[in-house]
Write a protein that holds these residues in place. Structure first.
Motif, short mmCIF file in Angstrom:
data_model
loop_
_atom_site.label_atom_id
_atom_site.label_comp_id
_atom_site.label_asym_id
_atom_site.label_seq_id
_atom_site.Cartn_x
_atom_site.Cartn_y
_atom_site.Cartn_z
N UNK A 1 0.85 -1.19 0.00
CA UNK A 1 0.00 0.00 0.00
C UNK A 1 0.89 1.24 0.00
N UNK A 2 0.69 2.12 -0.97
CA UNK A 2 1.51 3.31 -1.10
C UNK A 2 1.13 4.42 -0.14
N UNK A 3 1.96 5.48 -0.06
CA UNK A 3 1.77 6.53 0.95
C UNK A 3 0.60 7.45 0.71
N UNK A 4 0.05 7.48 -0.50
CA UNK A 4 -1.07 8.37 -0.81
C UNK A 4 -2.39 7.61 -0.95
N UNK A 5 -2.42 6.40 -0.47
CA UNK A 5 -3.62 5.56 -0.60
C UNK A 5 -4.53 5.77 0.60
N UNK A 6 -5.84 5.80 0.32
CA UNK A 6 -6.85 5.94 1.37
C UNK A 6 -7.87 4.81 1.21
N UNK A 7 -7.98 3.99 2.25
CA UNK A 7 -8.91 2.86 2.24
C UNK A 7 -10.06 3.15 3.20
N UNK A 8 -11.30 3.13 2.69
CA UNK A 8 -12.47 3.43 3.50
C UNK A 8 -12.87 2.27 4.38
N UNK A 9 -13.91 2.50 5.16
CA UNK A 9 -14.40 1.51 6.12
C UNK A 9 -14.71 0.18 5.45
N UNK A 10 -14.20 -0.90 6.02
CA UNK A 10 -14.56 -2.24 5.59
C UNK A 10 -13.96 -2.68 4.28
N UNK A 11 -13.02 -1.93 3.70
CA UNK A 11 -12.34 -2.39 2.49
C UNK A 11 -11.56 -3.67 2.81
N UNK A 12 -11.55 -4.61 1.88
CA UNK A 12 -10.81 -5.85 2.07
C UNK A 12 -9.88 -6.10 0.89
N UNK B 1 -7.57 -9.09 -0.45
CA UNK B 1 -7.44 -10.52 -0.17
C UNK B 1 -5.98 -10.92 0.06
N UNK B 2 -5.13 -10.71 -0.94
CA UNK B 2 -3.69 -10.96 -0.79
C UNK B 2 -3.00 -10.47 -2.06
N UNK B 3 -1.69 -10.16 -1.96
CA UNK B 3 -0.87 -9.82 -3.12
C UNK B 3 -1.46 -8.67 -3.94
N UNK B 4 -2.17 -7.78 -3.31
CA UNK B 4 -2.74 -6.60 -3.98
C UNK B 4 -1.74 -5.46 -3.86
N UNK B 5 -1.51 -4.74 -4.97
CA UNK B 5 -0.62 -3.59 -4.97
C UNK B 5 -1.44 -2.35 -5.31
N UNK B 6 -1.41 -1.35 -4.41
CA UNK B 6 -2.15 -0.11 -4.62
C UNK B 6 -1.16 1.05 -4.48
N UNK B 7 -1.07 1.87 -5.51
CA UNK B 7 -0.14 3.00 -5.50
C UNK B 7 -0.82 4.28 -5.90
N UNK B 8 -0.02 5.32 -6.06
CA UNK B 8 -0.52 6.62 -6.50
C UNK B 8 -1.46 7.25 -5.51
N UNK B 9 -2.10 8.33 -5.94
CA UNK B 9 -3.12 9.01 -5.15
C UNK B 9 -4.45 8.30 -5.41
#
Length: 260
Positions: A30-41, A43-51
């Motif tokens: 998970x990158x530094x500009x990522x925002x995950x809301x309530x209850x986001x899941x 599973x595994x091996x997920x890459x999230x970057x950028x804003x």
């Protein structure tokens, strides 16, 4: 990292915002500009970057790559965004890219969508609510998919194409021009093949509304779409027909798919 809902192997950069009840599985990044809301899941091996912001209840399956740089040679690292709505299901190996400076700077995904395995949503796309992309659909940059659109497996959507609300794209179609709301489109070089009757009935369209849509569609086949739509728009028409005519007369950089 002591939170039992976050696996010990996950890497979360300082600055990332993790909402309540978020679950992050093994080997996610998970990158530094990522925002995950309530209850986001994740599973595994997920890459999230950028804003990238992801709203409540969205579930992302293994090996999805979300928010990485756009696949556009004009992109030079400028600040752009990806906004993903609530309660989406984003399946394995899906890729979604943020916007570009030349395309408005933001890619938006609505609520309650299903993005099946291997789908791609390119930069600057605007995707509505309850959209379904079946396996291996590729949506090129700057496309607009309105609410309740379904795109069949292995289909491709050309850049800048608009697909109107409730339209259905058959599997293995290549869509190179705009699709009217509630249209049914299919073919290797896709053509308009009538109305999405199944979708209309699911949404409660009456027989009278469907008959009126069919009548207007027959009139549109007789000549230029926009000229005929301007003529029809001066007459008293129902809400669904009005939606089709408004779509045709709206701004677009593409022509319209017509019958074979």
């Amino acid at each position: 990292m002591a939170d039992p809902a976050i696996h010990s192997s996950a890497i979360i950069a300082p600055g990332a915002e993790i909402g309540p009840d978020v679950r992050i599985g093994p080997f996610c990044v998970i990158g530094p500009q990522v925002r995950l809301g309530t209850g986001v899941e994740l599973k595994s091996h997920v890459v999230i970057g950028g804003d990238t912001s992801i709203s409540e209840g969205t579930v992302i399956f293994p090996f999805a790559s979300i928010g990485q740089d756009p696949q556009d040679l004009k992109f030079k690292g400028e600040h752009t965004r990806l906004e993903i709505g609530a309660r989406n299901r984003i399946r394995e190996y899906v890729t979604m890219n943020p916007g570009t400076e030349g395309g408005g700077g933001v890619t938006r995904i609505g609520d309650d969508g299903l993005f099946m395995a291997n789908c791609h949503v390119a930069h600057d796309c605007q995707i509505g609510d309850r959209v379904v992309l079946v396996n291996s659909v590729a949506v090129a940059g700057h496309c607009v998919l309105e609410d309740d659109v379904i795109v069949g497996g292995l289909s491709g959507i050309h850049q800048f194409v608009r697909i109107g609300r409730g339209a259905m794209i058959g599997a293995l179609s290549m869509v190179t021009a705009d699709v009217i709301p509630h249209g049914l489109v299919q073919g290797p070089r896709a053509h308009l093949d009538g109305l999405n009757l199944v979708g209309l009935k699911r949404r409660g369209a009456s027989r009278a509304e469907i008959a009126e849509l069919r009548e207007v569609l027959a009139r549109l086949h007789d000549g230029a779409f926009r000229d005929t739509a301007r003529e029809l728009s001066t007459m008293d028409r129902g809400e669904m027909v009005g939606e089709v005519l408004e779509f045709i007369l709206g701004p677009s950089e593409r022509s319209f798919l017509k019958p074979a």
